[in-house]
Write an enzyme that holds these catalytic residues in place. Structure first.
Site, short mmCIF file in Angstrom:
data_model
loop_
_atom_site.label_atom_id
_atom_site.label_comp_id
_atom_site.label_asym_id
_atom_site.label_seq_id
_atom_site.Cartn_x
_atom_site.Cartn_y
_atom_site.Cartn_z
N TRP A 1 115.30 28.42 36.45
CA TRP A 1 116.20 29.35 35.76
C TRP A 1 116.85 30.34 36.72
O TRP A 1 118.03 30.67 36.58
CB TRP A 1 115.49 30.07 34.62
CG TRP A 1 115.24 29.15 33.46
CD1 TRP A 1 114.03 28.80 32.95
CD2 TRP A 1 116.22 28.42 32.69
NE1 TRP A 1 114.19 27.90 31.92
CE2 TRP A 1 115.51 27.66 31.73
CE3 TRP A 1 117.60 28.33 32.71
CZ2 TRP A 1 116.15 26.82 30.81
CZ3 TRP A 1 118.25 27.51 31.80
CH2 TRP A 1 117.52 26.77 30.87
N ASP B 1 115.77 38.49 33.91
CA ASP B 1 115.77 37.51 32.84
C ASP B 1 114.33 37.43 32.34
O ASP B 1 113.46 36.86 33.00
CB ASP B 1 116.23 36.14 33.38
CG ASP B 1 116.16 35.04 32.33
OD1 ASP B 1 115.69 35.30 31.20
OD2 ASP B 1 116.57 33.89 32.63
N LYS C 1 112.19 32.08 22.29
CA LYS C 1 110.85 31.88 22.85
C LYS C 1 109.86 32.82 22.15
O LYS C 1 108.82 32.39 21.69
CB LYS C 1 110.83 32.16 24.36
CG LYS C 1 112.04 31.64 25.14
CD LYS C 1 112.07 30.14 25.29
CE LYS C 1 113.39 29.58 25.78
NZ LYS C 1 113.65 29.71 27.20
#
Ligand SMILES: *Cc1c(COP(=O)(O)O)cnc(C)c1O
Length: 356
Positions: free
Chosen positions: A102, A168, A192
């Protein structure tokens, strides 16, 4: 059918109590005779839902008045674009710590828009700060607090120094306390830890928001969304509503400290099993192992499919690792109850025993 033991990486398991409340209110939200899905985002009913959700999130993370809390769309991925556009001007340097899939995607996207530099790269551990190559003129320092695919997690956060620290936190927000004041910007997609897909929360220090007139895009400008209380265009009202319910559910459980205790207990059960096993292997440095994204492989990979098939029969689902790296992954987000983790640990122990 009982609720599945669901270890999906996202969209992921949501608390059953919240799902039941959503179901109860689905056709008739508190005597209105309408669903939350069916009312205007500008109605007082929805405005109350929206502002309550923001209040609860601010309480959970201790977000100060010097920060905006935005409820946006476009997933975490849109932030890969918005962050460089808003926090740096064309040609300016921005810094990324590349700890996995990511952060690498975020770095690539930033590189299309600004002069993006890598500070450090490592995929099986967090490289020590003493080895980072910082750049004197950078406009922000970017990290991924939990690399969801590999299972590498920052155990403590670096200092941005003179420049804002950007995080993030898509896969571990609300699973542990964060000192928001030490970040310039924190963002996380909902799917999530706090809701369905289609919603991203951005917590941004107000002084980092630029004048929309200086921006290459109005829509992709944080001030624009802040000025319109995240209703510049029609927000994802239903996801926002569910996120609010989950924030209140977390508060009722004892807040992020309680989530952290649960998360540590859940992950310890799995890591203890992995560490004592000859079959299950973890490749992540123990000091950086994630308490939410637990990855492992099998010493004998010919058993991979059998494990997934047998797990399914035991009502244990979504253990398959990300397509980029294979193996297995159990995501232990806030919505995954302890009894699911116990079922998984029992199943894995039994699977290993029967193999011998
Ligand atoms: C899931 C995830 C993303 C991508 O989220 P989308 O909402 O699909 O864009 C980005 N970063 C991290 C750390 C993630 O876990």
């Amino acid at each position: 059918m009982p609720r599945a033991h669901n270890f999906s990486a996202g969209p992921a398991a949501l608390p059953t109590a919240v799902m039941a409340e959503v179901q109860r209110d689905l056709l008739d939200f508190r005597g209105t005779g309408m669903s939350v899905m069916e009312i205007s985002h500008r109605s007082s009913t929805f405005m109350d839902i929206a502002s309550r959700a923001e209040r609860s999130l601010r309480e959970l993370l201790g977000v100060g008045d010097d920060y905006h809390v935005l409820f946006l769309q476009g997933g975490a991925r849109l932030q890969f674009t918005m962050i460089p556009l808003n926090l740096a001007a064309p040609g300016e340097v921005v810094e990324y710590v590349n700890t996995g899939y990511w952060s690498q995607k975020a770095l690539q996207e930033a590189g299309r828009l600004r002069d993006a530099k890598t500070v450090a790269t490592a995929y099986d551990h967090i490289p020590p700060e003493s080895t980072w190559k910082r750049h004197p003129n950078a406009k922000y320092l970017y990290i991924t607090t939990n690399e969801t695919i590999s299972g590498v997690q920052f155990q403590s956060f670096p200092e941005g120094g003179d420049i804002p620290l950007v995080a993030d936190a898509s896969s571990d927000i609300l699973t542990r306390p964060m000192n928001v004041a030490s970040f310039g910007l924190i963002y996380a997609c909902a799917q999530k830890n706090f809701g369905p897909a289609g919603l991203t929360v951005v917590i941004i220090r107000k002084d980092l928001c630029r004048d929309p007139l200086q921006s290459e895009s109005a829509y992709l400008n944080y001030s624009m969304h802040a000025e319109s209380t995240s209703m510049y265009n029609t927000p994802n009202t239903f996801a926002w509503y569910i996120a609010g319910l989950i924030f209140d559910w977390i508060l009722a459980q004892g807040g992020v400290e309680a989530m952290q205790r649960q998360c540590e207990e859940k992950s310890r059960k799995l890591y203890d099993l992995i560490d004592a096993s000859d079959l299950y292997l973890s490749v992540i440095a123990p000091s950086c192992r994630s308490s939410v994204s637990i990855t492992f492989t099998l010493a004998d990979s010919t058993l991979n499919q059998r494990l997934l098939d047998e797990a399914k029969r035991a009502n244990i689902h979504n253990l398959k690792g990300h397509r980029a790296i294979g193996g297995f992954r159990a995501s232990l987000y806030n919505g995954v109850p302890m009894k699911s983790v116990d079922a998984l640990v029992d199943f894995l122990a039994d699977f290993e025993q029967r193999r011998c």
